[in-house]
Design an enzyme around this catalytic site. Sequence first.
Site, mmCIF file in Angstrom:
data_model
loop_
_atom_site.group_PDB
_atom_site.id
_atom_site.type_symbol
_atom_site.label_atom_id
_atom_site.label_comp_id
_atom_site.label_asym_id
_atom_site.label_seq_id
_atom_site.Cartn_x
_atom_site.Cartn_y
_atom_site.Cartn_z
ATOM 1 N N HIS A 188 -75.850 52.774 60.866
ATOM 2 C CA HIS A 188 -77.044 52.040 61.116
ATOM 3 C C HIS A 188 -77.555 51.936 62.598
ATOM 4 O O HIS A 188 -78.560 52.055 63.047
ATOM 5 C CB HIS A 188 -76.979 50.570 60.267
ATOM 6 C CG HIS A 188 -78.133 49.585 60.336
ATOM 7 N ND1 HIS A 188 -79.077 49.658 59.725
ATOM 8 C CD2 HIS A 188 -78.484 48.979 61.662
ATOM 9 C CE1 HIS A 188 -79.984 48.557 59.944
ATOM 10 N NE2 HIS A 188 -79.604 48.269 61.070
ATOM 11 N N GLU A 189 -76.291 51.499 63.407
ATOM 12 C CA GLU A 189 -76.597 51.364 64.833
ATOM 13 C C GLU A 189 -77.002 52.587 65.649
ATOM 14 O O GLU A 189 -77.580 52.611 66.406
ATOM 15 C CB GLU A 189 -75.361 50.550 65.386
ATOM 16 C CG GLU A 189 -75.192 49.044 64.801
ATOM 17 C CD GLU A 189 -76.087 48.417 64.907
ATOM 18 O OE1 GLU A 189 -76.972 48.467 66.016
ATOM 19 O OE2 GLU A 189 -76.261 47.259 64.058
ATOM 20 N N HIS A 208 -86.013 48.842 62.713
ATOM 21 C CA HIS A 208 -85.587 48.598 61.131
ATOM 22 C C HIS A 208 -86.844 49.233 60.235
ATOM 23 O O HIS A 208 -87.978 49.153 60.512
ATOM 24 C CB HIS A 208 -85.630 46.959 61.052
ATOM 25 C CG HIS A 208 -84.266 46.530 61.337
ATOM 26 N ND1 HIS A 208 -84.235 45.562 62.269
ATOM 27 C CD2 HIS A 208 -82.979 46.932 61.356
ATOM 28 C CE1 HIS A 208 -83.070 45.160 62.361
ATOM 29 N NE2 HIS A 208 -82.268 46.181 61.922
ATOM 30 N N HIS A 236 -80.521 53.017 65.559
ATOM 31 C CA HIS A 236 -81.217 52.124 66.304
ATOM 32 C C HIS A 236 -81.195 53.192 67.903
ATOM 33 O O HIS A 236 -82.225 53.187 68.671
ATOM 34 C CB HIS A 236 -80.970 50.944 66.555
ATOM 35 C CG HIS A 236 -81.086 49.976 65.541
ATOM 36 N ND1 HIS A 236 -82.213 50.089 65.040
ATOM 37 C CD2 HIS A 236 -80.532 49.136 64.791
ATOM 38 C CE1 HIS A 236 -82.465 49.168 64.061
ATOM 39 N NE2 HIS A 236 -81.078 48.625 63.990
#
Length: 338
Positions: free
Chosen positions: A154-155, A164, A158
Site C-alpha cells: 500500500h505504501e 487513495h 503512494h
Amino acid sequence: MTGAVLQVFGASAASSRRHVSKRDAFDPLGRKWTHANISYRLESFPDTLSANATREALGVAFSKWSDVSPLSFTEVRRRDADITIGFYALNHSDCGSSPLHPCFDGVNGELAHAFLPPRGEIHFDKDELWIVGRSRFSWRRGAWLNDLVQVAAHEIGHALGLRHSADPRALMHPNATTTGQRDVGRDDVRAIRRLYGCVDKKRACERWAGSGLCERRKRLMKKTCPRRCRLCSEPPEVVATPTPPASVRVKVVPRGKVVAFRCSPKNPKARWPPKVSWYKDGERIAASVPGHIALKGRDLRIVANEFNEGVYTCRLGGRGPAADSWSVRLRNPDRGRG
C-alpha cells in the site's frame, strides 16, 4: 526541501480507525518517477523480523506493482536511491514539523506513511509487531501483528505517485490496511498504468503472441507482454479462498454480528473437564478483549469483522484433543475492503 508541496499518506491499525476521505488513486498533479527502473535502499529494520525476512517481504510487495506495470525495482546500497525505507520509533526524521508528516505513536496506532515522488520515502513504525502473513490480533501479546507485505505494498503505491482510491476492492483504498487487502485491483492497475503506461518487457512478445501464448499462457503474457496481448486493462487473477476441512463447521455471518460458540465433548456421557482452552488459527486465546471477544469457560463470543475471521477451536483439558472447530467468514466480504 523546496519546490512542490509533498504529501504523505499513512496507514493505521484497526484499533485506531479514523475517517479518511475517498480520493481517486491517480494523483491529479501527475507526480511520478521519470524512469522505469526504480531503486530503493533499506536504512533500518524492524525488531520482529530478520533482515532477510524483511527484504523478502518488501520484494513481494514491490512485485505486486512490477507485475502490472512497466516498472522494475532494485535494492541498492548507495545513498542516492530513489526510495528510502526505514523503521523508526516515535519522533523520527522531521516528523511533527508538518501536519502531513506525523510522528509515530507506539504499538497499535499509526503503522506507516509514505511520500509522493520525488521525495521517495517510506517510514514504518518500529514499535509495531511486524510479521509476514495475514494481519491478526495476538491475544497473548495484546497487540496487532501487522503484515509487512500488505502494508508495504500500500505504501509503495503512494511512493510511486498513487493517492487513495474510492474503489473498496483496491489495494490503495484507505481501509486496505484494516481489511487486509493484499492484491492490486482493477482501479490500482488503471491508476499505475495511467501514470507509467503499459509496456511489454520482452523483445520476444510478438513471436510469443503469434504462437498463441496470449491464450495458452495468459498469466505469463499478462505480466510480460500486456500490450501485445491487449491485456493492459485487465486486473490480475483473483485467488480463491481455500475451503476449510469438512470437519470444520462453517459460519457465514454479516459484519458486526455477535457469534457465540459452546465447546462440547465428543462423548456426551463423558465427565466435563474443568479446563477448556480456545484457539484462533492455532494461537491460544488467553483472555477476553473488550469489543472483540468474550471468553468464559466453555463459551466464546466474538464480533464478526475482518480480523476475527478464521478457525476457532476448543480443546478439552488444556492440550487435550480438539472438541469443536468453527470457521467464521464474513458475508459480502468485499464491502469496505480496499
